[in-house]
Design a protein around this motif. Structure first.
Motif, PDB file in Angstrom:
ATOM      1  N   GLU A 121      23.860  36.911  -0.570  1.00 63.56           N
ATOM      2  CA  GLU A 121      24.602  35.835  -1.247  1.00 63.56           C
ATOM      3  C   GLU A 121      23.676  34.980  -2.113  1.00 63.56           C
ATOM      4  O   GLU A 121      24.109  34.380  -3.100  1.00 63.56           O
ATOM      5  CB  GLU A 121      25.385  34.970  -0.236  1.00 63.56           C
ATOM      6  N   CYS A 122      22.397  34.924  -1.773  1.00 62.24           N
ATOM      7  CA  CYS A 122      21.457  34.128  -2.574  1.00 62.24           C
ATOM      8  C   CYS A 122      21.168  34.811  -3.910  1.00 62.24           C
ATOM      9  O   CYS A 122      20.955  34.143  -4.919  1.00 62.24           O
ATOM     10  CB  CYS A 122      20.139  33.934  -1.830  1.00 62.24           C
ATOM     11  N   THR A 148      17.007  33.586   4.782  1.00 64.14           N
ATOM     12  CA  THR A 148      17.355  32.227   5.173  1.00 64.14           C
ATOM     13  C   THR A 148      18.625  32.213   6.025  1.00 64.14           C
ATOM     14  O   THR A 148      19.162  33.258   6.382  1.00 64.14           O
ATOM     15  CB  THR A 148      17.461  31.318   3.920  1.00 64.14           C
ATOM     16  N   CYS A 159      23.711  33.699  -6.317  1.00 67.30           N
ATOM     17  CA  CYS A 159      24.111  32.290  -6.273  1.00 67.30           C
ATOM     18  C   CYS A 159      23.551  31.525  -7.478  1.00 67.30           C
ATOM     19  O   CYS A 159      22.349  31.576  -7.767  1.00 67.30           O
ATOM     20  CB  CYS A 159      23.589  31.668  -4.976  1.00 67.30           C
ATOM     21  N   LEU A 214      23.109  28.469  -7.689  1.00 69.70           N
ATOM     22  CA  LEU A 214      22.244  27.358  -7.261  1.00 69.70           C
ATOM     23  C   LEU A 214      20.845  27.834  -6.857  1.00 69.70           C
ATOM     24  O   LEU A 214      19.965  27.012  -6.577  1.00 69.70           O
ATOM     25  CB  LEU A 214      22.881  26.626  -6.072  1.00 69.70           C
ATOM     26  N   ALA A 215      20.641  29.134  -6.820  1.00 69.52           N
ATOM     27  CA  ALA A 215      19.380  29.675  -6.288  1.00 69.52           C
ATOM     28  C   ALA A 215      18.117  29.027  -6.877  1.00 69.52           C
ATOM     29  O   ALA A 215      17.198  28.684  -6.125  1.00 69.52           O
ATOM     30  CB  ALA A 215      19.346  31.187  -6.454  1.00 69.52           C
ATOM     31  N   CYS A 255      17.416  25.825  -5.068  1.00 69.04           N
ATOM     32  CA  CYS A 255      17.549  25.899  -3.608  1.00 69.04           C
ATOM     33  C   CYS A 255      16.186  26.108  -2.951  1.00 69.04           C
ATOM     34  O   CYS A 255      15.354  26.874  -3.442  1.00 69.04           O
ATOM     35  CB  CYS A 255      18.478  27.061  -3.272  1.00 69.04           C
ATOM     36  N   ASN A 280      15.526  27.733  -0.383  1.00 69.75           N
ATOM     37  CA  ASN A 280      15.587  28.853   0.561  1.00 69.75           C
ATOM     38  C   ASN A 280      14.271  29.614   0.640  1.00 69.75           C
ATOM     39  O   ASN A 280      14.156  30.571   1.389  1.00 69.75           O
ATOM     40  CB  ASN A 280      16.737  29.799   0.183  1.00 69.75           C
ATOM     41  N   GLU A 321      21.360  22.641   1.317  1.00 73.13           N
ATOM     42  CA  GLU A 321      21.011  22.725  -0.106  1.00 73.13           C
ATOM     43  C   GLU A 321      22.236  22.473  -0.990  1.00 73.13           C
ATOM     44  O   GLU A 321      22.164  21.744  -1.975  1.00 73.13           O
ATOM     45  CB  GLU A 321      20.373  24.089  -0.402  1.00 73.13           C
ATOM     46  N   LYS A 322      23.378  23.068  -0.620  1.00 76.55           N
ATOM     47  CA  LYS A 322      24.594  22.837  -1.419  1.00 76.55           C
ATOM     48  C   LYS A 322      24.993  21.363  -1.380  1.00 76.55           C
ATOM     49  O   LYS A 322      25.356  20.762  -2.393  1.00 76.55           O
ATOM     50  CB  LYS A 322      25.745  23.702  -0.898  1.00 76.55           C
ATOM     51  N   CYS A 350      21.523  26.765   3.748  1.00 81.59           N
ATOM     52  CA  CYS A 350      22.501  26.885   2.663  1.00 81.59           C
ATOM     53  C   CYS A 350      23.393  25.640   2.623  1.00 81.59           C
ATOM     54  O   CYS A 350      23.624  25.058   1.562  1.00 81.59           O
ATOM     55  CB  CYS A 350      23.323  28.150   2.884  1.00 81.59           C
TER      56      CYS A 350
END
Ligand code: SF4
Ligand code: SF4
Length: 363
Positions: A297-298, A325, A301, A303-304, A307, A309, A333-334, A330
């Motif tokens: 999912e990263c 992670t 993403c 937002l990576a 993030c 992570n 960070e979100k 997650c």
């Protein structure tokens, strides 16, 4: 090279979330400290940072002073300007120590978990009695000597109810540079996670009010995520250098890639020792693994880039793998990106002078 000396496994406090538990009266010798400095300097070119950590490093005051003098002498031979840092719970600080730290140009971080209600949820003496007043007394001494220093609070499922009032208290006491470190390692239930979001939103509004009142503060999750918005994400130099340009040494002389992994020096994450050098196989693994988390999912993403992570010690503690992670990271960070973007948007739209000066260099 950043060298962190984990100078003792002992501490006057008994914080429930401490990564160095149980406490042990195991301390670094001056010989090990000097050998660590020599080893780290042999891997340094133009930068050298020496940090004191533990346990409570001020328990090892004599060693700290002698190791600092030794590092200064050795750095001067290589024409490298040293940087010194210490992280303390503040209870052993006094005027004399603070004056010396200031004279030696130490950067100081003092750990206090907010007001007494928040702090005493987890950060007590081993008999359960409050350490709040003693930590605040130490931080006040630092405040008298330092215009700027960092105050670190740990956010846990137990104290999250008091988070907003804890931060409000710290700001009222004049502590304006606050790092909120999440306790990722505890179990968080749904209600606690919801509460965490609500408390962070309140802190976001408090941050806005401080800027509007021309008393700007720094709160780590807001400042850092606004910066990642402006820079389109973390740069390589923002990330920790886990094992590569950063090492922590336990009293035994074992080397770890990060001070958070020393724990009780049980050996799991050792990457060498100061007598025989780095474990080449482990260093190759670390080198190959430096980067973002590889969770599916990263990878997709948006937002990576913003993030965190990539924090290997958090990933190792949560998943056993430095590049994988976990959901709690997650979630955090979100949440922090959303709140920081809201805060930044409000202050930017108002063209708040202190905000524009800090983040856009406009005066
Ligand atoms: S002050 Fe730091 S080292 Fe001491 S018990 Fe608390 S977390 Fe552990
Ligand atoms: S926000 Fe979540 S999914 Fe996105 S990169 Fe970070 S950890 Fe991965």
């Amino acid at each position: 090279m950043d060298l962190c000396l984990f100078v003792t496994h002992n501490c006057p406090l008994g914080c429930s979330y401490c990564y160095s538990t149980p406490k042990m009266d195991v301390n670094m010798t001056l010989e090990t400290a000097k050998k660590s400095v020599d080893f780290a300097l042999s891997h340094s070119h133009d930068e050298f940072q020496l940090s004191f950590f533990g346990g409570e490093p001020l328990l090892m005051w004599d060693l700290m002073q002698k190791a600092t003098a030794y590092a200064r002498e050795k750095c001067s031979e290589k024409s490298i300007p040293p940087v010194f840092t210490v992280t303390t719970n503040g209870v052993l600080l006094d005027e004399e120590k603070c004056k010396w730290l200031k004279d030696q140009e130490f950067h100081i971080a003092v750990s206090i978990d907010g007001n007494d209600r928040m702090h005493d949820c987890c950060r007590t003496y081993p008999d359960g009695s409050s350490s709040h007043d003693d930590s605040v007394r130490g931080a006040k001494i630092v405040q008298a000597y330092y215009e700027k220093f960092e105050l670190v609070s740990v956010v846990t499922p137990e104290n999250v109810n008091y988070l907003y009032e804890g931060v409000e208290y710290l700001i009222k006491e004049g502590f304006t540079d606050i790092t909120l470190n999440p306790d990722f390692y505890s179990e968080w239930n749904e209600a606690q996670l919801d509460n965490w979001t609500e408390q962070f939103k309140l802190i976001g509004n408090l941050y806005i009010d401080c800027f509007r009142n021309n008393s700007p503060v720094r709160i780590s999750f807001i400042d850092s995520k606004i910066i990642t918005h402006l820079k389109n994400g973390y740069e390589q130099c923002d990330k920790c250098r886990f094992g590569l340009d950063e090492m922590a040494v336990a009293p035994s002389g074992n080397i770890y890639p990060c001070e958070r992994l020393v724990g009780n020096d049980t050996g799991e994450h050792i990457i060498g020792d100061i007598y025989n050098g780095f474990d080449v196989q482990r260093m190759v693994e670390i080198k190959n693994g430096n980067g973002f988390a590889s969770n599916e999912e990263c990878l997709e993403c948006e937002l990576a880039p913003r993030c965190m992570n990539w924090c290997h010690c958090v990933n190792i503690a949560l998943t056993g793998d430095m590049n994988t992670t976990d959901g709690i990271v997650c979630f955090h960070e979100k949440m922090t990106i959303e709140i920081a973007d809201y805060v930044g948007g409000v202050l930017f739209s108002e063209k708040n002078p202190a905000f524009m000066a800090r983040f856009y260099g406009l005066r």
